[in-house]
Design a protein around this motif. Structure first.
Motif, PDB file in Angstrom:
ATOM      1  N   ILE A  18       0.845  -1.195   0.000  1.00  0.00           N
ATOM      2  CA  ILE A  18       0.000   0.000   0.000  1.00  0.00           C
ATOM      3  C   ILE A  18       0.879   1.243   0.000  1.00  0.00           C
ATOM      4  O   ILE A  18       0.613   2.197  -0.743  1.00  0.00           O
ATOM      5  CB  ILE A  18      -0.962  -0.011   1.208  1.00  0.00           C
ATOM      6  CG1 ILE A  18      -1.996  -1.132   1.017  1.00  0.00           C
ATOM      7  CG2 ILE A  18      -1.653   1.333   1.358  1.00  0.00           C
ATOM      8  CD1 ILE A  18      -2.922  -1.312   2.190  1.00  0.00           C
ATOM      9  N   ASP A  19       1.943   1.250   0.815  1.00  0.00           N
ATOM     10  CA  ASP A  19       2.842   2.396   0.840  1.00  0.00           C
ATOM     11  C   ASP A  19       3.498   2.598  -0.522  1.00  0.00           C
ATOM     12  O   ASP A  19       3.623   3.735  -0.998  1.00  0.00           O
ATOM     13  CB  ASP A  19       3.919   2.205   1.916  1.00  0.00           C
ATOM     14  CG  ASP A  19       3.350   2.327   3.324  1.00  0.00           C
ATOM     15  OD1 ASP A  19       2.252   2.910   3.466  1.00  0.00           O
ATOM     16  OD2 ASP A  19       4.012   1.847   4.265  1.00  0.00           O
ATOM     17  N   GLU A  20       3.904   1.522  -1.166  1.00  0.00           N
ATOM     18  CA  GLU A  20       4.530   1.608  -2.487  1.00  0.00           C
ATOM     19  C   GLU A  20       3.528   2.143  -3.513  1.00  0.00           C
ATOM     20  O   GLU A  20       3.863   2.989  -4.341  1.00  0.00           O
ATOM     21  CB  GLU A  20       5.029   0.210  -2.912  1.00  0.00           C
ATOM     22  CG  GLU A  20       5.788   0.196  -4.211  1.00  0.00           C
ATOM     23  CD  GLU A  20       7.116   0.923  -4.132  1.00  0.00           C
ATOM     24  OE1 GLU A  20       7.537   1.450  -5.190  1.00  0.00           O
ATOM     25  OE2 GLU A  20       7.727   1.001  -3.044  1.00  0.00           O
ATOM     26  N   PHE A  21       2.309   1.672  -3.442  1.00  0.00           N
ATOM     27  CA  PHE A  21       1.256   2.121  -4.346  1.00  0.00           C
ATOM     28  C   PHE A  21       0.974   3.604  -4.162  1.00  0.00           C
ATOM     29  O   PHE A  21       0.851   4.358  -5.136  1.00  0.00           O
ATOM     30  CB  PHE A  21      -0.021   1.298  -4.125  1.00  0.00           C
ATOM     31  CG  PHE A  21      -1.178   1.770  -4.948  1.00  0.00           C
ATOM     32  CD1 PHE A  21      -1.209   1.545  -6.326  1.00  0.00           C
ATOM     33  CD2 PHE A  21      -2.238   2.459  -4.374  1.00  0.00           C
ATOM     34  CE1 PHE A  21      -2.267   1.987  -7.090  1.00  0.00           C
ATOM     35  CE2 PHE A  21      -3.302   2.912  -5.125  1.00  0.00           C
ATOM     36  CZ  PHE A  21      -3.321   2.668  -6.500  1.00  0.00           C
ATOM     37  N   GLU A  22       0.871   4.050  -2.901  1.00  0.00           N
ATOM     38  CA  GLU A  22       0.621   5.458  -2.611  1.00  0.00           C
ATOM     39  C   GLU A  22       1.775   6.318  -3.112  1.00  0.00           C
ATOM     40  O   GLU A  22       1.567   7.411  -3.647  1.00  0.00           O
ATOM     41  CB  GLU A  22       0.410   5.668  -1.117  1.00  0.00           C
ATOM     42  CG  GLU A  22      -0.934   5.170  -0.625  1.00  0.00           C
ATOM     43  CD  GLU A  22      -1.117   5.352   0.878  1.00  0.00           C
ATOM     44  OE1 GLU A  22      -0.159   5.804   1.549  1.00  0.00           O
ATOM     45  OE2 GLU A  22      -2.206   5.039   1.368  1.00  0.00           O
ATOM     46  N   LYS A  23       2.985   5.830  -2.976  1.00  0.00           N
ATOM     47  CA  LYS A  23       4.160   6.567  -3.446  1.00  0.00           C
ATOM     48  C   LYS A  23       4.102   6.725  -4.970  1.00  0.00           C
ATOM     49  O   LYS A  23       4.320   7.822  -5.503  1.00  0.00           O
ATOM     50  CB  LYS A  23       5.427   5.831  -3.033  1.00  0.00           C
ATOM     51  CG  LYS A  23       6.697   6.510  -3.434  1.00  0.00           C
ATOM     52  CD  LYS A  23       7.904   5.705  -2.975  1.00  0.00           C
ATOM     53  CE  LYS A  23       9.178   6.328  -3.487  1.00  0.00           C
ATOM     54  NZ  LYS A  23      10.345   5.522  -3.168  1.00  0.00           N
ATOM     55  N   GLU A  24       3.786   5.661  -5.691  1.00  0.00           N
ATOM     56  CA  GLU A  24       3.674   5.722  -7.148  1.00  0.00           C
ATOM     57  C   GLU A  24       2.526   6.640  -7.564  1.00  0.00           C
ATOM     58  O   GLU A  24       2.642   7.400  -8.525  1.00  0.00           O
ATOM     59  CB  GLU A  24       3.447   4.326  -7.720  1.00  0.00           C
ATOM     60  CG  GLU A  24       4.659   3.433  -7.652  1.00  0.00           C
ATOM     61  CD  GLU A  24       4.368   2.016  -8.157  1.00  0.00           C
ATOM     62  OE1 GLU A  24       3.316   1.813  -8.815  1.00  0.00           O
ATOM     63  OE2 GLU A  24       5.179   1.121  -7.886  1.00  0.00           O
ATOM     64  N   LEU A  25       1.434   6.561  -6.820  1.00  0.00           N
ATOM     65  CA  LEU A  25       0.282   7.414  -7.115  1.00  0.00           C
ATOM     66  C   LEU A  25       0.629   8.883  -6.923  1.00  0.00           C
ATOM     67  O   LEU A  25       0.288   9.729  -7.757  1.00  0.00           O
ATOM     68  CB  LEU A  25      -0.908   7.015  -6.234  1.00  0.00           C
ATOM     69  CG  LEU A  25      -2.235   7.694  -6.533  1.00  0.00           C
ATOM     70  CD1 LEU A  25      -2.682   7.402  -7.956  1.00  0.00           C
ATOM     71  CD2 LEU A  25      -3.289   7.238  -5.545  1.00  0.00           C
ATOM     72  N   ARG A  26       1.327   9.214  -5.838  1.00  0.00           N
ATOM     73  CA  ARG A  26       1.743  10.607  -5.600  1.00  0.00           C
ATOM     74  C   ARG A  26       2.665  11.091  -6.709  1.00  0.00           C
ATOM     75  O   ARG A  26       2.551  12.225  -7.174  1.00  0.00           O
ATOM     76  CB  ARG A  26       2.450  10.713  -4.242  1.00  0.00           C
ATOM     77  CG  ARG A  26       1.496  10.869  -3.101  1.00  0.00           C
ATOM     78  CD  ARG A  26       2.210  11.285  -1.810  1.00  0.00           C
ATOM     79  NE  ARG A  26       1.424  10.812  -0.695  1.00  0.00           N
ATOM     80  CZ  ARG A  26       1.741   9.803   0.088  1.00  0.00           C
ATOM     81  NH1 ARG A  26       2.870   9.171  -0.074  1.00  0.00           N
ATOM     82  NH2 ARG A  26       0.934   9.444   1.063  1.00  0.00           N
ATOM     83  N   GLN A  27       3.598  10.233  -7.134  1.00  0.00           N
ATOM     84  CA  GLN A  27       4.516  10.628  -8.204  1.00  0.00           C
ATOM     85  C   GLN A  27       3.762  10.867  -9.507  1.00  0.00           C
ATOM     86  O   GLN A  27       4.059  11.805 -10.250  1.00  0.00           O
ATOM     87  CB  GLN A  27       5.583   9.555  -8.407  1.00  0.00           C
ATOM     88  CG  GLN A  27       6.618   9.512  -7.321  1.00  0.00           C
ATOM     89  CD  GLN A  27       7.601   8.362  -7.542  1.00  0.00           C
ATOM     90  OE1 GLN A  27       7.401   7.516  -8.398  1.00  0.00           O
ATOM     91  NE2 GLN A  27       8.657   8.350  -6.729  1.00  0.00           N
ATOM     92  N   ALA A  28       2.788  10.012  -9.760  1.00  0.00           N
ATOM     93  CA  ALA A  28       2.014  10.157 -10.992  1.00  0.00           C
ATOM     94  C   ALA A  28       1.149  11.409 -10.961  1.00  0.00           C
ATOM     95  O   ALA A  28       0.945  12.058 -11.986  1.00  0.00           O
ATOM     96  CB  ALA A  28       1.150   8.921 -11.210  1.00  0.00           C
ATOM     97  N   MET A  29       0.623  11.750  -9.807  1.00  0.00           N
ATOM     98  CA  MET A  29      -0.272  12.892  -9.686  1.00  0.00           C
ATOM     99  C   MET A  29       0.471  14.201  -9.411  1.00  0.00           C
ATOM    100  O   MET A  29      -0.141  15.251  -9.369  1.00  0.00           O
ATOM    101  CB  MET A  29      -1.286  12.650  -8.550  1.00  0.00           C
ATOM    102  CG  MET A  29      -2.164  11.420  -8.756  1.00  0.00           C
ATOM    103  SD  MET A  29      -3.212  11.578 -10.187  1.00  0.00           S
ATOM    104  CE  MET A  29      -4.411  12.719  -9.561  1.00  0.00           C
TER     105      MET A  29
END
Length: 123
Positions: A18-29
């Protein structure tokens, strides 16, 4: 009810996922500035599309004009042919009438001669 997959023995790596997913999501957004040439490329593509569209419309109108012209030439040729045939028919009719007048005149002349000969023979 157990929603865990078989072979997994706990939830230890799920928070990391979940932390990795949130990190990728923040980078994408994350807001990033547009490349400097983006506006120029977009306007250039728009101009190319507009030019192609205008060109295709011009070709379409040229084809339409050529079709109308061709239809006019065909119709004019057909009309000219009809007029020409009518003229030839009238000319042939006049020739026939002239031939009939000549024949009528010749027959009348022949009848007068025969009548004159018959009168001369009777006397």
């Amino acid at each position: 009810m157990d929603f865990e997959r078989r072979g997994q023995t706990g939830n230890t790596d799920q928070p990391e996922q979940i932390d990795e997913f949130e990190k990728e999501l923040r980078q994408a957004m994350e807001r990033r500035p547009a490349p400097p040439s983006l506006k120029r490329r977009i306007l250039q593509q728009r101009n190319i599309r507009r030019t192609e569209r205008i060109h295709s419309h011009a070709i379409w109108w040229q084809r339409l004009a050529a079709s109308v012209l061709l239809a006019g030439v065909v119709a004019g040729g057909y009309s000219w042919r009809q007029v020409e045939e009518r003229r030839k028919g009238q000319e042939a009719a006049e020739q026939v009438l002239t031939a009939l007048r000549i024949t009528n005149h010749a027959l009348n002349d022949m009848n007068r001669r025969l009548a004159a000969r018959n009168r001369a023979d009777e006397q």
